[in-house]
Design an enzyme around this catalytic site. Structure first.
Site, PDB file in Angstrom:
ATOM      1  CE  LYS A   1      -2.050  -0.761   3.956  1.00  0.00           C
ATOM      2  NZ  LYS A   1      -1.397  -1.955   4.485  1.00  0.00           N
TER       3      LYS A   1
ATOM      4  NE  ARG B   1      -3.928  -0.970  10.109  1.00  0.00           N
ATOM      5  CZ  ARG B   1      -2.778  -0.638   9.526  1.00  0.00           C
ATOM      6  NH1 ARG B   1      -2.689   0.391   8.732  1.00  0.00           N
ATOM      7  NH2 ARG B   1      -1.732  -1.358   9.760  1.00  0.00           N
TER       8      ARG B   1
ATOM      9  NE  ARG C   1       7.762  -2.588   5.497  1.00  0.00           N
ATOM     10  CZ  ARG C   1       6.435  -2.562   5.573  1.00  0.00           C
ATOM     11  NH1 ARG C   1       5.704  -2.528   4.484  1.00  0.00           N
ATOM     12  NH2 ARG C   1       5.845  -2.629   6.744  1.00  0.00           N
TER      13      ARG C   1
ATOM     14  NE  ARG D   1       6.922   0.414   9.717  1.00  0.00           N
ATOM     15  CZ  ARG D   1       5.775   0.276   9.051  1.00  0.00           C
ATOM     16  NH1 ARG D   1       5.625   0.831   7.872  1.00  0.00           N
ATOM     17  NH2 ARG D   1       4.783  -0.427   9.557  1.00  0.00           N
TER      18      ARG D   1
ATOM     19  NE  ARG E   1       2.972  -4.058  11.184  1.00  0.00           N
ATOM     20  CZ  ARG E   1       3.989  -3.954  10.315  1.00  0.00           C
ATOM     21  NH1 ARG E   1       5.184  -4.404  10.654  1.00  0.00           N
ATOM     22  NH2 ARG E   1       3.808  -3.406   9.155  1.00  0.00           N
TER      23      ARG E   1
HETATM   24  P1  ADP Z   1       1.295  -1.698   7.954  1.00  0.00           P
HETATM   25  O1  ADP Z   1       0.103  -1.493   7.047  1.00  0.00           O
HETATM   26  O2  ADP Z   1       2.458  -2.261   7.224  1.00  0.00           O
HETATM   27  O3  ADP Z   1       0.955  -2.428   9.229  1.00  0.00           O
HETATM   28  P2  ADP Z   1       1.191   1.063   8.871  1.00  0.00           P
HETATM   29  O4  ADP Z   1       2.298   2.043   8.800  1.00  0.00           O
HETATM   30  O5  ADP Z   1      -0.039   1.329   8.078  1.00  0.00           O
HETATM   31  O6  ADP Z   1       1.848  -0.307   8.468  1.00  0.00           O
HETATM   32  O7  ADP Z   1       0.738   0.894  10.392  1.00  0.00           O
HETATM   33  C1  ADP Z   1       1.665   0.712  11.431  1.00  0.00           C
HETATM   34  C2  ADP Z   1       0.930   0.694  12.778  1.00  0.00           C
HETATM   35  O8  ADP Z   1       0.281   1.959  12.991  1.00  0.00           O
HETATM   36  C3  ADP Z   1      -0.176  -0.331  12.923  1.00  0.00           C
HETATM   37  O9  ADP Z   1       0.338  -1.595  13.311  1.00  0.00           O
HETATM   38  C4  ADP Z   1      -1.023   0.309  14.020  1.00  0.00           C
HETATM   39  O10 ADP Z   1      -0.435   0.158  15.296  1.00  0.00           O
HETATM   40  C5  ADP Z   1      -0.968   1.773  13.667  1.00  0.00           C
HETATM   41  N1  ADP Z   1      -2.039   2.182  12.737  1.00  0.00           N
HETATM   42  C6  ADP Z   1      -1.884   2.654  11.464  1.00  0.00           C
HETATM   43  N2  ADP Z   1      -3.056   2.927  10.907  1.00  0.00           N
HETATM   44  C7  ADP Z   1      -4.008   2.627  11.826  1.00  0.00           C
HETATM   45  C8  ADP Z   1      -5.424   2.690  11.838  1.00  0.00           C
HETATM   46  N3  ADP Z   1      -6.128   3.108  10.772  1.00  0.00           N
HETATM   47  N4  ADP Z   1      -6.067   2.291  12.965  1.00  0.00           N
HETATM   48  C9  ADP Z   1      -5.400   1.873  14.044  1.00  0.00           C
HETATM   49  N5  ADP Z   1      -4.052   1.774  14.101  1.00  0.00           N
HETATM   50  C10 ADP Z   1      -3.358   2.157  13.019  1.00  0.00           C
END
Ligand code: ADP
Length: 256
Positions: free
Chosen positions: A49, A124, A162, A195, A206
């Site tokens: 994404k 999400r 990554r 990260r 996750r």
């Molecule tokens: P990925 O999609 O690879 O898990 P992101 O950078 O989108 O990576 O998200 C990293 C973390 O940020 C998630 O594991 C969560 O803790 C938090 N996070 C991101 N977006 C949301 C969301 N929409 N709702 C709740 N937590 C979020």
């Protein structure tokens, strides 16, 4: 939804500049406008994404709204939001809906989103999806949800390779998208980092959060009649995957 939020977005959009992003569409022999278009990139961690969002930003000239990046910025700043979410993110769990909805609301009320926006990592949860749907419906914005489908073995191998630039956010992968010089960002020469939440045990958390809280949204998007398109996200080259997304955007004739 914070009071006045929809109103703020409506006003910003009404006052928005005329210049819009456009896509060349050989499939339909036309150019389509992306004015006021919401594009939702949906998929599990590691589905690509973030990489696709960055390519789309370049191509369409509309901003990426990545809730993950926004949360990491707060952690970096060490402010109250950052302190609140740090441990939750380190554990690989989702942060509260209220907090994330508030961050997105704030961002969408800024004029930079007048011409459209790309949501990456939001919504999400069901609660987030309901808030977003209500807002977009009230603004008469028809979103396109693109689901990047990738199987879990590939996701684990992708995430383990990554690396990210801590300054500009560019993403690399030792297997599929290596930097020109190992460990160094092509764009600004910064040393790349892993990260914190890309460690294997956290990745598993996750993925579990995705399965339990996010995957059910597929049903929601379908049942509520949102435009929902699935793409095979296992295509190795980000450029080839981008080309598929571009075709889909063309075929769905983004409205102006
Ligand atoms: P990925 O999609 O690879 O898990 P992101 O950078 O989108 O990576 O998200 C990293 C973390 O940020 C998630 O594991 C969560 O803790 C938090 N996070 C991101 N977006 C949301 C969301 N929409 N709702 C709740 N937590 C979020």
């Amino acid at each position: 939804m914070p009071a006045g939020f929809a109103e703020g977005v409506r006003r910003n959009m009404a006052e928005g500049e005329a210049g819009v992003g456009t896509l060349n569409c050989p499939e339909t022999n036309s150019r389509v406008s992306v004015t006021r278009q919401a594009l939702v990139l949906f998929g599990s961690p590691g589905s690509g994404k973030g990489t696709q969002a960055k390519l789309l930003v370049e191509h369409l000239g509309i901003p990426q709204i990545s809730t993950g990046d926004m949360l990491r910025e707060h952690i970096e700043l060490g402010d109250q939001v950052g302190i609140t979410v740090r441990d939750t993110m380190r554990a690989g769990s989702l942060v509260s809906d209220e907090l994330v909805n508030g961050l997105v609301a704030q961002r969408l009320s800024s004029p930079e989103t007048d011409r459209g926006f790309i949501l990456d990592g939001y919504p999400r949860t069901l609660a987030q999806a309901v808030v977003l749907s209500k807002l977009l419906d009230s603004l008469h914005i028809r979103e396109i949800v693109i689901h990047l489908v990738v199987d879990s073995d590939m996701i684990i191998s992708r995430i383990s390779g990554r690396r990210q630039c801590p300054v500009c956010g560019s993403l690399y992968n030792s297997a599929s998208r290596p930097p020109k010089v190992s460990g160094v960002c092509d764009l600004d020469g910064q040393s790349l980092v892993i990260r914190e939440d890309d460690k294997e045990s956290v990745v598993r958390e996750r993925l579990a959060a995705y399965d339990h809280q996010t995957r059910p949204l597929i049903e929601y998007f379908r049942e509520t009649g949102r435009t929902f398109v699935e793409i095979d996200g296992s295509i190795e080259s980000p450029k080839a995957l981008f080309e598929r997304i571009r075709q889909i955007l063309c075929l769905h004739g983004l409205p102006s």
